[in-house]
Design a protein around this motif. Sequence first.
Motif, PDB file in Angstrom:
ATOM      1  N   SER A  74     -10.699  11.700   6.572  1.00  0.00           N
ATOM      2  CA  SER A  74     -11.132  10.427   6.825  1.00  0.00           C
ATOM      3  C   SER A  74     -10.969   9.726   7.596  1.00  0.00           C
ATOM      4  O   SER A  74     -11.138   8.536   7.813  1.00  0.00           O
ATOM      5  N   GLY A  75      -9.730   9.722   8.152  1.00  0.00           N
ATOM      6  CA  GLY A  75      -8.778   8.491   8.910  1.00  0.00           C
ATOM      7  C   GLY A  75      -7.949   7.825   7.563  1.00  0.00           C
ATOM      8  O   GLY A  75      -7.502   6.798   8.411  1.00  0.00           O
ATOM      9  N   CYS A  76      -7.938   7.999   6.710  1.00  0.00           N
ATOM     10  CA  CYS A  76      -6.937   7.135   6.025  1.00  0.00           C
ATOM     11  C   CYS A  76      -5.454   7.419   6.090  1.00  0.00           C
ATOM     12  O   CYS A  76      -5.143   8.288   6.486  1.00  0.00           O
ATOM     13  N   THR A  77      -4.307   6.462   5.492  1.00  0.00           N
ATOM     14  CA  THR A  77      -3.048   6.643   5.645  1.00  0.00           C
ATOM     15  C   THR A  77      -2.036   6.643   4.468  1.00  0.00           C
ATOM     16  O   THR A  77      -3.526   6.220   3.221  1.00  0.00           O
ATOM     17  N   GLN A  90      -2.455  -0.566  13.008  1.00  0.00           N
ATOM     18  CA  GLN A  90      -2.312  -0.706  15.046  1.00  0.00           C
ATOM     19  C   GLN A  90      -2.266   0.752  15.211  1.00  0.00           C
ATOM     20  O   GLN A  90      -1.641   0.843  16.574  1.00  0.00           O
ATOM     21  N   GLY A  91      -2.129   1.443  13.996  1.00  0.00           N
ATOM     22  CA  GLY A  91      -2.202   2.889  14.486  1.00  0.00           C
ATOM     23  C   GLY A  91      -3.074   4.111  15.096  1.00  0.00           C
ATOM     24  O   GLY A  91      -4.151   3.789  15.237  1.00  0.00           O
ATOM     25  N   PRO A  92      -1.948   5.403  15.708  1.00  0.00           N
ATOM     26  CA  PRO A  92      -3.739   5.655  16.806  1.00  0.00           C
ATOM     27  C   PRO A  92      -4.605   6.611  15.424  1.00  0.00           C
ATOM     28  O   PRO A  92      -5.737   7.496  15.774  1.00  0.00           O
ATOM     29  N   TRP A  93      -4.241   7.045  14.336  1.00  0.00           N
ATOM     30  CA  TRP A  93      -4.559   7.989  13.338  1.00  0.00           C
ATOM     31  C   TRP A  93      -5.822   7.182  13.399  1.00  0.00           C
ATOM     32  O   TRP A  93      -6.486   8.231  12.772  1.00  0.00           O
ATOM     33  N   PRO A  94      -6.325   6.029  12.176  1.00  0.00           N
ATOM     34  CA  PRO A  94      -7.530   6.246  11.916  1.00  0.00           C
ATOM     35  C   PRO A  94      -8.795   5.991  13.217  1.00  0.00           C
ATOM     36  O   PRO A  94      -9.746   5.920  12.796  1.00  0.00           O
ATOM     37  N   ARG A  95      -8.419   6.094  14.936  1.00  0.00           N
ATOM     38  CA  ARG A  95      -8.896   5.812  15.402  1.00  0.00           C
ATOM     39  C   ARG A  95      -8.956   6.723  16.114  1.00  0.00           C
ATOM     40  O   ARG A  95      -9.630   6.922  17.202  1.00  0.00           O
ATOM     41  N   GLU A 137     -16.732   4.770   6.855  1.00  0.00           N
ATOM     42  CA  GLU A 137     -14.992   4.607   8.067  1.00  0.00           C
ATOM     43  C   GLU A 137     -14.013   4.233   6.789  1.00  0.00           C
ATOM     44  O   GLU A 137     -14.235   4.522   5.447  1.00  0.00           O
ATOM     45  N   PRO A 138     -12.648   4.794   7.264  1.00  0.00           N
ATOM     46  CA  PRO A 138     -11.868   4.841   5.950  1.00  0.00           C
ATOM     47  C   PRO A 138     -11.834   4.251   5.106  1.00  0.00           C
ATOM     48  O   PRO A 138     -11.364   2.762   5.852  1.00  0.00           O
ATOM     49  N   VAL A 139     -10.927   4.601   3.895  1.00  0.00           N
ATOM     50  CA  VAL A 139     -10.851   3.469   3.042  1.00  0.00           C
ATOM     51  C   VAL A 139      -9.900   2.552   3.467  1.00  0.00           C
ATOM     52  O   VAL A 139      -9.365   1.339   2.978  1.00  0.00           O
ATOM     53  N   GLY A 140      -8.864   3.109   4.019  1.00  0.00           N
ATOM     54  CA  GLY A 140      -7.968   2.325   4.082  1.00  0.00           C
ATOM     55  C   GLY A 140      -5.990   2.983   4.219  1.00  0.00           C
ATOM     56  O   GLY A 140      -6.217   4.262   3.759  1.00  0.00           O
ATOM     57  N   VAL A 141      -5.550   2.558   3.420  1.00  0.00           N
ATOM     58  CA  VAL A 141      -4.052   3.584   2.860  1.00  0.00           C
ATOM     59  C   VAL A 141      -4.170   3.144   1.013  1.00  0.00           C
ATOM     60  O   VAL A 141      -5.048   2.851   0.454  1.00  0.00           O
ATOM     61  N   VAL A 142      -3.909   4.731   1.145  1.00  0.00           N
ATOM     62  CA  VAL A 142      -4.624   5.059  -0.191  1.00  0.00           C
ATOM     63  C   VAL A 142      -2.592   5.703  -1.252  1.00  0.00           C
ATOM     64  O   VAL A 142      -2.194   6.548  -0.584  1.00  0.00           O
ATOM     65  N   ALA A 143      -2.774   5.819  -2.392  1.00  0.00           N
ATOM     66  CA  ALA A 143      -1.806   6.298  -3.304  1.00  0.00           C
ATOM     67  C   ALA A 143      -2.387   7.347  -3.539  1.00  0.00           C
ATOM     68  O   ALA A 143      -3.523   7.408  -4.406  1.00  0.00           O
ATOM     69  N   ALA A 144      -1.974   8.184  -3.627  1.00  0.00           N
ATOM     70  CA  ALA A 144      -1.771   9.498  -4.244  1.00  0.00           C
ATOM     71  C   ALA A 144      -0.929   9.510  -5.100  1.00  0.00           C
ATOM     72  O   ALA A 144       0.039  10.240  -4.588  1.00  0.00           O
ATOM     73  N   ILE A 145      -1.394   9.678  -6.784  1.00  0.00           N
ATOM     74  CA  ILE A 145      -0.567   9.847  -7.630  1.00  0.00           C
ATOM     75  C   ILE A 145      -0.424  11.943  -8.356  1.00  0.00           C
ATOM     76  O   ILE A 145      -1.460  11.134  -8.554  1.00  0.00           O
ATOM     77  N   THR A 146       0.518  12.280  -8.454  1.00  0.00           N
ATOM     78  CA  THR A 146      -0.297  13.471  -8.504  1.00  0.00           C
ATOM     79  C   THR A 146       0.693  14.467 -10.169  1.00  0.00           C
ATOM     80  O   THR A 146       1.565  14.122  -9.471  1.00  0.00           O
ATOM     81  N   PRO A 147       0.356  15.420 -10.233  1.00  0.00           N
ATOM     82  CA  PRO A 147       1.200  15.903 -11.527  1.00  0.00           C
ATOM     83  C   PRO A 147       1.771  17.319 -11.521  1.00  0.00           C
ATOM     84  O   PRO A 147       1.726  17.432 -10.408  1.00  0.00           O
ATOM     85  N   TRP A 148       2.574  17.496 -12.198  1.00  0.00           N
ATOM     86  CA  TRP A 148       3.570  18.702 -11.864  1.00  0.00           C
ATOM     87  C   TRP A 148       2.673  20.169 -12.315  1.00  0.00           C
ATOM     88  O   TRP A 148       3.223  21.061 -12.538  1.00  0.00           O
TER      89      TRP A 148
END
Length: 492
Positions: free
Chosen positions: A178-181, A67-72, A150-161
Amino acid sequence: MSSTVEATGDTAPTWGLLVNGESMAAGSGEVFDRVSPATGQVVGRFAQGGVDDVDRAVRAARAAFDQGPWPRSSGSERAEVLHEVAGLLRSKSDRYARLESAHVGIPYGRVGWLTDYCADVIDFYAGAARMLFGRSIPLGPAGIGLTFQEPVGVVAAITPWNFPLVLTTWKVAAALASGCTMVVKPASQAPASVLELGIDLLEAGLPPGVLNVVTGPGAVVGRALADHEGVDKVSFTGSTATGRSVMESAARTVKRVSLELGGKSPLVVMSDADPSAASDAALECFFNSGQQCNVPSRLVVASSIADEMIGAVIEKAERQRLGPDDDADLGPLVDERQLQTVASYVDLARREGADVLTGGERVYPADQRGPYYPPTVIDGVEATSRVVAEEIFGPVLTVQRFDELDEAIDVANSGHFGLAGGVFTGDLDVALAVARGLRVGTVWVNTWNKTYPELPTGGFKQSGLGRELGLEGLSPYLETKTVQLNPHGGSR
Ligand code: NAP
C-alpha cells in the motif's frame, strides 16, 4: 547486512534493533536472551529496546513516509521489491524453519511450509500493489469526482509469538504494497525470524527507514508505539486483553486500529459426518500444541455419534508423539508460564467435575524437562465453565453435545469470541445453515485450518476488528481521498 551485531562470547547469535536500515544496540545497551523451550539452550540474544528507541524508529519511518521514495513509488516498483524478497524467503527456507522451531518450540518437521506460504502471501500483495485503483464519479455539469487510494502513513505492527513469521508477513506484505512505512514490534519469545525478514527486505531493495524493527517488552515498546504521535495506524495481533489496551492507547490520537485477537472456535459435527475426516479436523486442536488462534478447541458434536467421535479423537490424540526431535508431532509449549496456564485450566475443569478423558498431566518425553503437555480431551463441561468460555492457548479440546441443528448453532455461538468455526456434514443445506448461523470471521465446511492469501481472515465479536489477507487486507492500510474536478472553475 549481517544479523549479528556483536560477538557475545558464547554461541548464541545476537540481533540488534533494525532502525533506518542499520542494525544497532538499544540506547540503554541492554539485551535479553531467548531460551528454547525444546532444548533449554539460549538460541538468541536481542537488544532490549525502550521508549527512546521507539522514538528513533518512528522518526525514521516518519521521514521515510513524509519525504522518502516508497510512498511515492509506483505499484510496479513496490511489486519488484516484494517479489524479490519472496524469492529470498524461498531460498532460505531451512534457515527460517530452524529459527522458528528453535524459538517457538514447534518441531522443525512441522514448519517446512513456512517460507513458501509467506512468499506466496508476499507475491499476492505484490500483484495487488499494482491494482490500487480509485474511482471516477460523474457529477453532471459540475464536473467529475475522483477517489484516490493513498497509504495511511506510518504503521506500528505488533505481533505474537505463535507463528511470528506468518503473522508478521500478513501485515508487512499488505502495508508495504500500500506504500506505508512501518515499525514492527515482534513478540519477545520469538523475534528472530521477524528481524531476519526485515534484513531480507533491505537486501531486496527496500529503502532504509521504510521498515524498522524494535524488540523489547510489550508493556514498554508496544505501548510506546500505540501512544506515539508519529504513528498513524496500529495493526495488532495478540490476546484480547492486550488488544483492548492497545485500542485505549491508540484512541488518544485517533489512530486507525486493526486487531486480530483470540478465539475459542467451535467444530460442529453433524450426525451424518464422516467420522474419520471429522476426527482429523478435531486433531487440529493440537497443532503447534494448541497455540494457534483458530484451532478447533470446542468439539460440538451430535449426541447420536458423540461417543464414536470422541473415541476416534482420543485414539488419534494418543498417537501424537511429543519431543524435541525434528519429526515429532508436538513440541513443548512456548514456556513454563504457558504450561502453568494450561495446567491450571485443566485442574479447574477437574474441580468442576468434568471428565478428563486423555492427557491432563504434564509429561517428560525421553526425560525432557521442558514444558511438554499432551493432547487433552475434556468431556462433561458446562457451557458456562471458564474452560469452555476462555481461550486456553494449549492442547485442550472440550466436548459439548447437541440434538438439534438450532441448538448446535446456539452452542457454537456462545461466548465472546468469533474468530472461526466449522461444520462437518454431508448435507449442503445444513452446511449453509451453519455457515450463515455462525457469528465468526471464517467458516470451514468439511475441512479446517486452510488459509490462502486470497481469503480474508479476522474476527467477529471480541476476536478482532478488521480483516487481514485477501483484497480486504489492503483496506486497513489505505485512506480514500476524494477529489472534485470542476471543469468551469468557480464554486458551483
Ligand atoms: P500478547 O501477550 O497479547 O502479545 C502480543 C504482542 O503484544 C507481543 O508482541 C507483546 O510483546 C505485545 N504487548 C504486550 N503487552 C503490550 C502492551 N501493553 N501494549 C502493546 N503491546 C503489548 O499475545 P501472545 O501471548 O504473544 O499471543 C497469543 C495471543 O495471540 C492469543 O490470544 C492468540 O489467540 C492471539 N493470536 C491471534 C491471531 C489472529 O489472527 N486472530 C493469530 C495469532 C495469535 P511481548 O512479547 O514483549 O510481551
